[in-house]
Design a protein around this motif. Structure first.
Motif, PDB file in Angstrom:
ATOM      1  N   ALA C   9       3.837 -51.932  74.088  1.00 53.46           N
ATOM      2  CA  ALA C   9       3.032 -50.776  74.521  1.00 53.46           C
ATOM      3  C   ALA C   9       1.793 -51.254  75.277  1.00 53.46           C
ATOM      4  N   MET C  10       1.212 -52.354  74.803  1.00 52.35           N
ATOM      5  CA  MET C  10       0.033 -52.900  75.501  1.00 52.35           C
ATOM      6  C   MET C  10       0.399 -53.361  76.900  1.00 52.35           C
ATOM      7  N   ARG C  11       1.581 -53.991  77.022  1.00 50.67           N
ATOM      8  CA  ARG C  11       2.040 -54.424  78.351  1.00 50.67           C
ATOM      9  C   ARG C  11       2.211 -53.219  79.284  1.00 50.67           C
ATOM     10  N   ILE C  12       2.820 -52.167  78.740  1.00 52.87           N
ATOM     11  CA  ILE C  12       3.042 -50.969  79.550  1.00 52.87           C
ATOM     12  C   ILE C  12       1.701 -50.377  80.003  1.00 52.87           C
ATOM     13  N   ALA C  13       0.786 -50.243  79.069  1.00 54.30           N
ATOM     14  CA  ALA C  13      -0.515 -49.646  79.395  1.00 54.30           C
ATOM     15  C   ALA C  13      -1.224 -50.476  80.457  1.00 54.30           C
ATOM     16  N   GLU C  14      -1.146 -51.805  80.277  1.00 57.62           N
ATOM     17  CA  GLU C  14      -1.817 -52.690  81.230  1.00 57.62           C
ATOM     18  C   GLU C  14      -1.239 -52.519  82.640  1.00 57.62           C
ATOM     19  N   ALA C  15       0.085 -52.532  82.729  1.00 58.57           N
ATOM     20  CA  ALA C  15       0.735 -52.414  84.037  1.00 58.57           C
ATOM     21  C   ALA C  15       0.469 -51.044  84.646  1.00 58.57           C
ATOM     22  N   LEU C  16       0.505 -50.022  83.827  1.00 60.05           N
ATOM     23  CA  LEU C  16       0.306 -48.660  84.328  1.00 60.05           C
ATOM     24  C   LEU C  16      -1.104 -48.476  84.893  1.00 60.05           C
ATOM     25  N   ILE C  17      -2.081 -48.947  84.148  1.00 59.29           N
ATOM     26  CA  ILE C  17      -3.467 -48.789  84.608  1.00 59.29           C
ATOM     27  C   ILE C  17      -3.702 -49.641  85.860  1.00 59.29           C
ATOM     28  N   PHE C  18      -3.094 -50.830  85.870  1.00 54.65           N
ATOM     29  CA  PHE C  18      -3.200 -51.707  87.043  1.00 54.65           C
ATOM     30  C   PHE C  18      -2.652 -51.014  88.289  1.00 54.65           C
ATOM     31  N   ALA C  19      -1.504 -50.340  88.133  1.00 53.93           N
ATOM     32  CA  ALA C  19      -0.812 -49.781  89.297  1.00 53.93           C
ATOM     33  C   ALA C  19      -1.397 -48.451  89.747  1.00 53.93           C
ATOM     34  N   SER C  20      -2.202 -47.821  88.917  1.00 51.32           N
ATOM     35  CA  SER C  20      -2.705 -46.482  89.258  1.00 51.32           C
ATOM     36  C   SER C  20      -3.834 -46.548  90.261  1.00 51.32           C
ATOM     37  N   ASP C  21      -3.830 -45.553  91.152  1.00 55.21           N
ATOM     38  CA  ASP C  21      -4.898 -45.535  92.152  1.00 55.21           C
ATOM     39  C   ASP C  21      -6.140 -44.812  91.632  1.00 55.21           C
ATOM     40  N   LYS C  22      -6.028 -44.263  90.445  1.00 55.98           N
ATOM     41  CA  LYS C  22      -7.174 -43.568  89.846  1.00 55.98           C
ATOM     42  C   LYS C  22      -7.291 -44.015  88.395  1.00 55.98           C
ATOM     43  N   PRO C  23      -8.447 -43.836  87.788  1.00 52.71           N
ATOM     44  CA  PRO C  23      -8.521 -44.095  86.341  1.00 52.71           C
ATOM     45  C   PRO C  23      -7.482 -43.252  85.612  1.00 52.71           C
ATOM     46  N   VAL C  24      -6.890 -43.846  84.574  1.00 47.14           N
ATOM     47  CA  VAL C  24      -5.794 -43.175  83.878  1.00 47.14           C
ATOM     48  C   VAL C  24      -6.298 -42.628  82.540  1.00 47.14           C
ATOM     49  N   PRO C  25      -6.182 -41.314  82.338  1.00 47.50           N
ATOM     50  CA  PRO C  25      -6.601 -40.754  81.047  1.00 47.50           C
ATOM     51  C   PRO C  25      -5.661 -41.238  79.939  1.00 47.50           C
ATOM     52  N   ALA C  26      -6.196 -41.306  78.729  1.00 50.90           N
ATOM     53  CA  ALA C  26      -5.398 -41.782  77.588  1.00 50.90           C
ATOM     54  C   ALA C  26      -4.130 -40.950  77.424  1.00 50.90           C
ATOM     55  N   ALA C  27      -4.233 -39.649  77.715  1.00 51.71           N
ATOM     56  CA  ALA C  27      -3.075 -38.763  77.535  1.00 51.71           C
ATOM     57  C   ALA C  27      -1.936 -39.171  78.465  1.00 51.71           C
ATOM     58  N   ARG C  28      -2.305 -39.639  79.645  1.00 49.81           N
ATOM     59  CA  ARG C  28      -1.299 -40.067  80.624  1.00 49.81           C
ATOM     60  C   ARG C  28      -0.660 -41.394  80.205  1.00 49.81           C
ATOM     61  N   VAL C  29      -1.489 -42.264  79.647  1.00 50.57           N
ATOM     62  CA  VAL C  29      -0.959 -43.525  79.128  1.00 50.57           C
ATOM     63  C   VAL C  29       0.057 -43.205  78.020  1.00 50.57           C
ATOM     64  N   GLN C  30      -0.298 -42.242  77.207  1.00 47.61           N
ATOM     65  CA  GLN C  30       0.579 -41.867  76.087  1.00 47.61           C
ATOM     66  C   GLN C  30       1.985 -41.505  76.584  1.00 47.61           C
ATOM     67  N   LEU C  31       2.053 -40.827  77.736  1.00 50.04           N
ATOM     68  CA  LEU C  31       3.342 -40.406  78.310  1.00 50.04           C
ATOM     69  C   LEU C  31       4.262 -41.585  78.598  1.00 50.04           C
ATOM     70  N   ALA C  32       3.656 -42.711  78.973  1.00 51.00           N
ATOM     71  CA  ALA C  32       4.457 -43.862  79.364  1.00 51.00           C
ATOM     72  C   ALA C  32       4.859 -44.713  78.162  1.00 51.00           C
ATOM     73  N   LEU C  33       4.207 -44.486  77.029  1.00 47.80           N
ATOM     74  CA  LEU C  33       4.454 -45.346  75.857  1.00 47.80           C
ATOM     75  C   LEU C  33       5.673 -44.889  75.078  1.00 47.80           C
ATOM     76  N   PRO C  34       6.300 -45.844  74.369  1.00 51.92           N
ATOM     77  CA  PRO C  34       7.419 -45.450  73.502  1.00 51.92           C
ATOM     78  C   PRO C  34       6.882 -44.521  72.394  1.00 51.92           C
ATOM     79  N   PRO C  35       7.707 -43.637  71.918  1.00 52.36           N
ATOM     80  CA  PRO C  35       7.234 -42.700  70.885  1.00 52.36           C
ATOM     81  C   PRO C  35       6.735 -43.461  69.663  1.00 52.36           C
ATOM     82  N   GLY C  36       5.711 -42.892  69.050  1.00 45.31           N
ATOM     83  CA  GLY C  36       5.220 -43.479  67.806  1.00 45.31           C
ATOM     84  C   GLY C  36       4.098 -44.475  67.993  1.00 45.31           C
TER      85      GLY C  36
END
Lengths: 251, 192, 192
Positions: C9-36
């Motif tokens: 999940a940390m890897r996903i969050a890191e890559a997602l925030i890196f690739a985003s052109d805007k700051p990423v809200p926590a709720a959006r990070v949550q969408l990309a994470l595995p459930p739980g």
């Protein structure tokens, strides 16, 4: 097989594309390609397509005609071909080369498409930071720009200023006539040139010409009444005036 | 490697490449480093450290850049919008431009044996994958096209030299006949 | 924390925030994470891991973003001199002052056929290109303006006499315009 090609004819990017597909469907070695079998298949496809839709694209028909020619030449013994004619083996080789190159380029496209692409399979930094600090304290000035600005400003200034012709006072015929009348008496009985009767202080050539014209008209007017005589020796020679008989009828 | 100067240089290189919007050439990294530290060594160390991480250092398009790890793409694309794939005609035209550059539109059409739609060329131009490379000195002076650094970046290539050699490009269907064993054809259609 | 799901999940969050052109809200990070897996916990762990690194996770307005460490800014930024161009209005005013000095603001406006903003004049004053040259003895005693030695420097002129005569610049274009009728034209630079 030709049935499926027929159905897909529209999806081909031209006859070369279809030829390549035919060759591949048979797993033909393009370098030892049997042009003859390929030609027959292609012609069959085009013929089939013509039965379904008459409006087959010209490029397909041109290719079909060319292939039919190629086949006939390839079948013909060498000695029966005209000396000027293109060598059918070379023509067949050229077609094979083209098909090979197309096959390679398609493969290259497939190779590229199979790679992890930026923005699809891998991602770059979405919000790069600016690594440049711009020092904008200096001024970029050039003389050319200054001069262009000056011309532009003057042009605009001229355009926005309402055009008011400078009031121009030209010597009128009336003025000329009264000046003439007052002077002709003083001038005595002899001839005087027309220019002697012009007013003073004529600044520009235009003022001078206008006064000259007005004075001439005034002189003609006065001569008509008999108060003045006019003479000119030749065209463009000086015009001379003197008081008419009625003006000094006395003596 | 644990020398503090070297670690500081790694921090600088990491920040520089991370902040940049384009791959950063090693020479540019060198400029940012304190004197006496070799950029190549720093970049090698950085690549080793980030290998397998969520964001890895890769060498691409003549420089170095950070890219997300491939295994994370599914999770990212759930949130980030992904551009559409280029259609086949565009990919073929792109391949022809890559291998035959500089090349005119007529030459691309000759190789494909089909007209190249203006929209296809426009799509490649818009994606920044190709760019004009002058004009050919033939009647009509047609524009010559070539690939851009962005093309290399897009497909993860260090340089055009990483494209497969033409001789290696053998159609999978035809490979059955062991074409690679045969002499490569030297005459390509544009030469004919 | 060492749980593999959490590390992924940390890897996903890191890559997602890196690739985003805007700051990423926590709720959006949550969408990309595995459930739980809780996004907030992942982001907290990521922030802790990257604190003090060359690239740090920071919370900014609107969400989370990576930023290069502030102490590295001097090393990675390049100062580029980008000389400013003067806006058109300022350039025109400057040209008129050069040719018609000493000249009042009202006269500049009259010549340009357009109003002259005080800020434009201020900009010229600030750049040291023009300076007050006394006051005109007319009602209101308006300030007269002239160019400075710095003006000559900037344009590479030895003296105002090196400027092309204004008749050479405008006489053909503006035959209608009586140049001599313009205000302050008597003191033209070539006479000065």
């Amino acid at each position: 097989m030709s049935e499926s090609l027929l159905v897909r004819l529209e999806s081909y990017e031209g006859p070369l594309d279809a030829l390549l597909d035919l060759a591949r469907a048979q797993k033909l070695d393009l370098r030892r390609i049997s042009i003859l079998s390929l030609v027959d298949q292609f012609l069959a496809v085009v013929e089939g397509a013509r039965r379904v839709r008459l409006e087959l694209q010209a490029e397909w028909l041109v290719m079909a005609a060319w292939l039919a020619w190629l086949k006939s030449r390839l079948l013909l013994p060498e000695e029966e071909r005209g000396p000027e004619e293109e060598d059918p083996l070379l023509a067949a080789q050229r077609l094979t080369d083209r098909l090979e190159e197309l096959a390679r380029m398609r493969e290259a496209a497939r190779w590229l498409a199979g790679r992890a692409q930026l923005g699809r399979e891998t991602f770059a930094r979405g919000a790069p930071e600016s690594l440049r600090v711009e020092d904008r304290s200096g001024l970029a000035l050039d003389l050319n720009g200054l001069l262009r600005a000056y011309v532009a400003a003057r042009r605009r200034g001229a355009a926005t200023r309402p055009f008011t012709p400078k009031p121009r006072k030209l010597w009128s015929v009336g003025e000329a006539l009264s000046r003439l009348r007052s002077l002709i008496g003083e001038a005595g009985p002899g001839w005087s040139t027309l220019s002697a009767f012009l007013p003073e202080g004529l600044a520009t050539p235009l003022d001078r010409k206008a006064a000259l014209a007005s004075t001439l008209v005034a002189a003609l007017e006065a001569a008509r009444g008999g108060g003045l005589e006019i003479e000119q020796d030749a065209p463009f020679a000086p015009i001379r005036l003197r008081a008419g008989a009625s003006a000094h009828a006395g003596p | 490697m644990q020398d503090p100067d070297f670690l500081h240089a790694m921090r600088i290189a990491e920040a520089l490449i991370f902040a940049s919007d384009k791959p950063v050439p090693a020479a540019r990294v060198q400029l940012a480093l304190p004197p006496g530290v070799d950029a190549q060594a720093v970049l090698t160390a950085l690549a080793a450290r980030t290998a397998g991480a969520a964001v890895e250092l890769v060498e691409v398009a003549g420089g170095f850049a950070f890219r997300t790890a491939l295994d994370l793409a599914p999770a990212i694309t759930r949130v980030v919008e992904v551009p559409r794939r280029l259609p086949r005609a565009a990919m073929e035209a792109l391949a022809i431009i890559a291998y035959h550059q500089p090349v005119t539109r007529a030459e691309i059409e000759e190789i494909r044996g089909a007209a190249l739609a203006q929209t296809t060329l426009d799509a490649l131009l818009e994606a920044g994958l190709v760019a004009p490379r002058g004009r050919k000195e033939t009647p009509g002076r047609p524009t010559l096209w070539g690939t851009t650094p962005r093309f290399l970046d897009q497909f993860g290539l260090k340089s055009l030299g990483e494209l497969p050699r033409k001789e290696e490009l053998v159609s999978q269907d035809l490979a059955v006949l062991e074409l690679s064993a045969l002499p490569a054809a030297e005459t390509s259609p544009e030469a004919a």
